[in-house]
Scaffold this active site. Structure first.
Site, PDB file in Angstrom:
ATOM      1  N   LYS A 171       0.841  -1.206   0.000  1.00  0.00           N
ATOM      2  CA  LYS A 171       0.000   0.000   0.000  1.00  0.00           C
ATOM      3  C   LYS A 171       0.881   1.263   0.000  1.00  0.00           C
ATOM      4  O   LYS A 171       0.580   2.240  -0.689  1.00  0.00           O
ATOM      5  CB  LYS A 171      -0.908  -0.044   1.237  1.00  0.00           C
ATOM      6  CG  LYS A 171      -1.678   1.210   1.535  1.00  0.00           C
ATOM      7  CD  LYS A 171      -2.839   1.435   0.607  1.00  0.00           C
ATOM      8  CE  LYS A 171      -3.590   2.712   0.982  1.00  0.00           C
ATOM      9  NZ  LYS A 171      -4.530   3.136  -0.039  1.00  0.00           N
ATOM     10  N   LYS A 237      17.726  15.919 -23.516  1.00  0.00           N
ATOM     11  CA  LYS A 237      17.524  17.119 -24.349  1.00  0.00           C
ATOM     12  C   LYS A 237      16.140  17.721 -24.088  1.00  0.00           C
ATOM     13  O   LYS A 237      15.991  18.934 -23.909  1.00  0.00           O
ATOM     14  CB  LYS A 237      17.710  16.711 -25.825  1.00  0.00           C
ATOM     15  CG  LYS A 237      17.456  17.777 -26.855  1.00  0.00           C
ATOM     16  CD  LYS A 237      16.098  17.682 -27.526  1.00  0.00           C
ATOM     17  CE  LYS A 237      15.803  16.351 -28.189  1.00  0.00           C
ATOM     18  NZ  LYS A 237      14.461  16.268 -28.752  1.00  0.00           N
TER      19      LYS A 237
HETATM   20  P1  NAD Z   1     -10.802   8.935   9.786  1.00  0.00           P
HETATM   21  O1  NAD Z   1      -9.990   9.876  10.594  1.00  0.00           O
HETATM   22  O2  NAD Z   1     -11.951   9.475   8.999  1.00  0.00           O
HETATM   23  O3  NAD Z   1     -11.384   7.785  10.731  1.00  0.00           O
HETATM   24  C1  NAD Z   1     -10.677   7.232  11.811  1.00  0.00           C
HETATM   25  C2  NAD Z   1     -11.682   6.779  12.858  1.00  0.00           C
HETATM   26  O4  NAD Z   1     -10.950   6.163  13.915  1.00  0.00           O
HETATM   27  C3  NAD Z   1     -12.488   7.925  13.477  1.00  0.00           C
HETATM   28  O5  NAD Z   1     -13.854   7.596  13.530  1.00  0.00           O
HETATM   29  C4  NAD Z   1     -11.890   8.065  14.879  1.00  0.00           C
HETATM   30  O6  NAD Z   1     -12.819   8.561  15.837  1.00  0.00           O
HETATM   31  C5  NAD Z   1     -11.472   6.634  15.155  1.00  0.00           C
HETATM   32  N1  NAD Z   1     -10.433   6.516  16.182  1.00  0.00           N
HETATM   33  C6  NAD Z   1      -9.286   7.245  16.292  1.00  0.00           C
HETATM   34  N2  NAD Z   1      -8.581   6.830  17.357  1.00  0.00           N
HETATM   35  C7  NAD Z   1      -9.280   5.819  17.909  1.00  0.00           C
HETATM   36  C8  NAD Z   1      -9.064   4.977  19.051  1.00  0.00           C
HETATM   37  N3  NAD Z   1      -7.978   5.110  19.827  1.00  0.00           N
HETATM   38  N4  NAD Z   1      -9.989   4.051  19.321  1.00  0.00           N
HETATM   39  C9  NAD Z   1     -11.107   3.910  18.546  1.00  0.00           C
HETATM   40  N5  NAD Z   1     -11.375   4.686  17.476  1.00  0.00           N
HETATM   41  C10 NAD Z   1     -10.464   5.617  17.167  1.00  0.00           C
HETATM   42  O7  NAD Z   1      -9.774   8.174   8.824  1.00  0.00           O
HETATM   43  P2  NAD Z   1     -10.101   7.395   7.454  1.00  0.00           P
HETATM   44  O8  NAD Z   1     -10.105   8.360   6.322  1.00  0.00           O
HETATM   45  O9  NAD Z   1     -11.258   6.504   7.647  1.00  0.00           O
HETATM   46  O10 NAD Z   1      -8.752   6.556   7.297  1.00  0.00           O
HETATM   47  C11 NAD Z   1      -8.498   5.406   8.083  1.00  0.00           C
HETATM   48  C12 NAD Z   1      -7.256   4.716   7.523  1.00  0.00           C
HETATM   49  O11 NAD Z   1      -7.500   4.342   6.174  1.00  0.00           O
HETATM   50  C13 NAD Z   1      -6.007   5.615   7.512  1.00  0.00           C
HETATM   51  O12 NAD Z   1      -4.881   4.853   7.853  1.00  0.00           O
HETATM   52  C14 NAD Z   1      -5.954   6.097   6.060  1.00  0.00           C
HETATM   53  O13 NAD Z   1      -4.632   6.417   5.645  1.00  0.00           O
HETATM   54  C15 NAD Z   1      -6.503   4.893   5.312  1.00  0.00           C
HETATM   55  N6  NAD Z   1      -7.152   5.189   4.020  1.00  0.00           N
HETATM   56  C16 NAD Z   1      -7.900   6.305   3.872  1.00  0.00           C
HETATM   57  C17 NAD Z   1      -8.497   6.573   2.631  1.00  0.00           C
HETATM   58  C18 NAD Z   1      -9.348   7.807   2.437  1.00  0.00           C
HETATM   59  O14 NAD Z   1      -9.586   8.167   1.255  1.00  0.00           O
HETATM   60  N7  NAD Z   1      -9.823   8.468   3.481  1.00  0.00           N
HETATM   61  C19 NAD Z   1      -8.332   5.670   1.565  1.00  0.00           C
HETATM   62  C20 NAD Z   1      -7.586   4.501   1.763  1.00  0.00           C
HETATM   63  C21 NAD Z   1      -6.991   4.272   3.000  1.00  0.00           C
END
Ligand code: NAD
Length: 287
Positions: A171, A237
């Site tokens: 990833k 170039k």
């Molecule tokens: P986000 O911030 O929207 O969601 C994270 C969730 O985790 C939130 O609801 C938050 O309250 C919860 N959380 C945080 N700490 C916590 C804890 N200690 N205990 C329980 N819950 C907790 O993030 P996201 O966009 O859903 O991304 C999540 C993962 O997926 C990341 O690693 C991101 O890089 C990856 N990702 C994101 C996307 C995207 O487009 N957003 C795409 C692919 C992968």
């Protein structure tokens, strides 16, 4: 495999968890944000008051959290997943994180007979909502296959990437390509715009050429061959003229300068007649 736990109901996690519920599993959720859990309770899921409590009630638990600190806290912290898990249980982390973290947690989990592997996802919140993610699984094939019903509820396919940590590593390589592409497109279009040319025409040219180039470059890199083609001297170039144009119209060339230096270095070493793809040798040598 009936009861599925899900922790991290944010932008990506909420779509994934909803699809698990829709697939007919009993869903147990946890998030530090109380509001994020409410819609799942209304839709027929249960909420738990800690990751450990999720583990106690689930056969498989998926996590979708921002980064390493949150993943470590949820798995290894007080009332964390491992405090409530039991031998034979599966824990799957779908967050995009450092592969070392996946390997560390997997090792600790294995000491109690619990299987933890990584399965970060390819796709956007749209694919998360429609269940069309690509699941990038890093772990033993047998464990991944045992979890297929729940992985299939989230993704349209699951790729076997290698041992634990490989899903995260793949990833990260994918995101490195995507993010460099992002900056490269910004840099090229900015140059065209500042040079006063019709950027729609550039877009047309790219629409025709870019997919073919991507395919050809990927195939030659994968096959580890130096395909004859555009040679380094000619490429150098073109970069020289592009950099001059950029300087004339004061368009930044953060990436182009790096590429020009790479090409010039190859020419200085006597490789000017080789095809551009031979720059991969630089990378194969390591740092
Ligand atoms: P986000 O911030 O929207 O969601 C994270 C969730 O985790 C939130 O609801 C938050 O309250 C919860 N959380 C945080 N700490 C916590 C804890 N200690 N205990 C329980 N819950 C907790 O993030 P996201 O966009 O859903 O991304 C999540 C993962 O997926 C990341 O690693 C991101 O890089 C990856 N990702 C994101 C996307 C995207 O487009 N957003 C795409 C692919 C992968």
């Amino acid at each position: 495999m009936k009861n599925i736990g899900f922790i991290g109901l944010g932008t990506m996690g909420k779509g994934m968890a909803y699809n698990i519920l829709q697939a007919g599993f009993q869903l147990i959720v946890y998030d530090i944000d109380e509001n994020a859990m409410e819609m799942f309770v209304l839709a027929g899921g249960k909420k738990a008051d800690s990751p450990g409590a999720v583990a106690e009630q689930s056969d498989v638990v998926l996590t979708m959290l921002p980064d390493v600190p949150q993943v470590e806290e949820v798995y290894l912290g007080e009332n964390g997943l491992l405090s409530g898990s039991r031998p034979g249980q599966y824990l799957i982390d779908c967050s995009t994180i450092d592969p070392d973290c996946s390997r560390k947690i997997s090792r600790i989990a294995a000491e109690s007979g619990v299987v933890m592997f990584d399965a970060p996802v390819g796709g956007s919140p749209l694919e998360a909502a429609s269940g069309n993610l690509v699941m990038l699984a890093g772990g033993k094939k047998e464990d991944i296959l045992n979890c297929r019903p729940v992985l299939d509820a989230c993704g349209e396919r699951t790729l076997f990437c290698g041992p634990v940590g490989s899903g995260s590593a793949l990833k990260l390589a994918n995101n490195l390509i995507t993010l460099i592409q992002h900056q490269m497109i910004v840099e090229g279009y900015n140059l065209a715009e500042r040079a006063g040319v019709n950027t729609t025409a550039l877009c047309e040219l790219q629409r025709v050429n870019a997919p073919k180039n991507h395919e050809m470059i990927t195939l030659t890199v994968m096959a580890k061959v130096d395909q004859a083609g555009f040679n380094i001297q000619l490429a150098n170039k073109d970069m020289k003229h592009a950099l001059k144009l950029a300087a004339d119209v004061e368009s930044p060339t953060l990436l182009a300068t790096v590429v020009k230096n790479t090409l010039q270095g190859h020419i200085d070493n006597g490789f000017g007649r080789l095809a551009v793809q031979s720059i991969k040798k630089l990378y194969e040598q390591g740092t």
